[in-house]
Motif scaffolding. Structure first.
Motif, mmCIF file in Angstrom:
data_model
loop_
_atom_site.group_PDB
_atom_site.id
_atom_site.type_symbol
_atom_site.label_atom_id
_atom_site.label_comp_id
_atom_site.label_asym_id
_atom_site.label_seq_id
_atom_site.Cartn_x
_atom_site.Cartn_y
_atom_site.Cartn_z
ATOM 1 N N ASP A 1 -39.663 -63.385 22.982
ATOM 2 C CA ASP A 1 -39.182 -63.199 21.616
ATOM 3 C C ASP A 1 -39.787 -64.218 20.659
ATOM 4 O OD1 ASP A 1 -37.800 -65.186 23.010
ATOM 5 O OD2 ASP A 1 -35.971 -64.945 21.831
ATOM 6 N N ARG B 1 -37.710 -69.665 13.123
ATOM 7 C CA ARG B 1 -37.027 -69.196 11.908
ATOM 8 C C ARG B 1 -37.356 -70.103 10.723
ATOM 9 N NH1 ARG B 1 -32.405 -68.495 15.643
ATOM 10 N NH2 ARG B 1 -32.403 -66.294 16.240
ATOM 11 N N TYR C 1 -40.718 -69.064 9.525
ATOM 12 C CA TYR C 1 -40.651 -67.806 8.771
ATOM 13 C C TYR C 1 -40.034 -68.041 7.395
ATOM 14 C CZ TYR C 1 -40.364 -62.781 8.008
ATOM 15 O OH TYR C 1 -40.551 -61.515 7.516
ATOM 16 N N ASN D 1 -46.180 -62.497 14.858
ATOM 17 C CA ASN D 1 -45.795 -61.802 13.630
ATOM 18 C C ASN D 1 -46.099 -62.654 12.401
ATOM 19 O OD1 ASN D 1 -44.369 -60.033 11.805
ATOM 20 N ND2 ASN D 1 -42.592 -61.367 12.016
ATOM 21 N N GLU E 1 -42.487 -63.520 17.495
ATOM 22 C CA GLU E 1 -42.278 -63.977 16.118
ATOM 23 C C GLU E 1 -43.432 -64.849 15.639
ATOM 24 O OE1 GLU E 1 -40.179 -62.917 13.997
ATOM 25 O OE2 GLU E 1 -39.178 -61.646 15.463
#
Length: 256
Positions: free
Chosen positions: A180, A149, A152, A187, A184
């Protein structure tokens, strides 16, 4: 005084023994009792605050799950309410707790999540998210979810610096077998491909392979993202066409 009888049956008067007088508590004992009561009261206050923090965190988690499921930013009034709950959870807990700080970062990130990367109007909320996530990884440095996170968050700010690189590295280090987390990372890699270093791209190939060999939903979603960015050939080549599903996606351009 009381009457008792002797062996010959003659009553005689007997003096009762006086009960020993209760000694008053010493000053030291009174101090110890006072300290014990204060500690008990303090523990009750801490327990009450921890309970409040837990309840507030639970409300935040439900909201985050709902927002993620709906895939759209909440109304501002609802967002403000959830933000207060996230702040209350952190303020009430007696020490820095990674879970609550992570939630606070996510709430801030959702405020302007629909705005483009690097948007100036979203910068304030994204900096708040980054600040909370930095504290979260300090309190809980082995959790890959928070590291990814943070990476990101740096992406949304358009900042591809050493902190961004460290976040990618730590997320991959602590979550190499977490589907997961790997999704990410893949991604982020597709979204930031032109800004990645050679070493980061090589690491991203591993995430690509893990995702494409994983669930059908994750593989299809990642392939669609690659197509939208003109990187489907790169994705297919990096996975060496993998399993049958990947070969089908790559050969048919995403059509099954």
């Amino acid at each position: 005084m009381s009457l008792t009888q002797t062996a010959g049956g003659i009553p005689v008067m007997e003096r009762r023994r006086a009960r020993p007088a209760v000694k008053p508590a010493s000053a030291q004992q009174r101090v110890l009792v006072g300290i014990s009561l204060l500690l008990a009261a303090l523990l009750l206050v801490i327990a009450a605050k921890m309970l409040l923090a837990g309840l507030s965190s639970y409300r935040v988690e439900l909201a985050l799950q709902r927002w993620s499921h709906n895939a759209e930013a909440p109304a501002d009034s609802h967002w403000q309410s959830v933000l207060r709950s996230a702040q209350r959870a952190n303020d009430s807990y007696p020490v820095a707790k990674g879970t609550y700080l992570d939630q606070l970062g996510q709430v801030h990130a959702w405020h302007d999540q629909a705005l483009p990367v690097g948007d100036s109007t979203a910068r304030a909320s994204r900096l708040e998210a980054l600040s909370a996530l930095r504290l979260a990884v300090s309190a809980r440095p082995t959790w890959p979810d928070t590291w990814v996170r943070l990476a990101y968050s740096k992406y949304t700010l358009g900042e591809f610096d050493n902190e961004f690189a460290q976040a990618l590295e730590q997320a991959n280090h602590w979550g190499p077998h977490r589907p997961d987390v790997q999704f990410e990372l893949a991604n982020i890699a597709l979204r930031t491909w032109p800004s990645l270093t050679h070493a980061q791209r090589l690491t991203a190939f591993g995430s690509f392979r893990r995702v494409m060999d994983g669930s059908n939903k994750a593989a299809t979603t990642l392939f669609a993202l690659a197509q939208s960015r003109g990187l489907e050939t790169l994705l297919c080549t990096s996975t060496a066409y993998g399993n049958d599903r990947t070969r089908t996606l790559c050969s048919r351009g995403g059509k099954r």
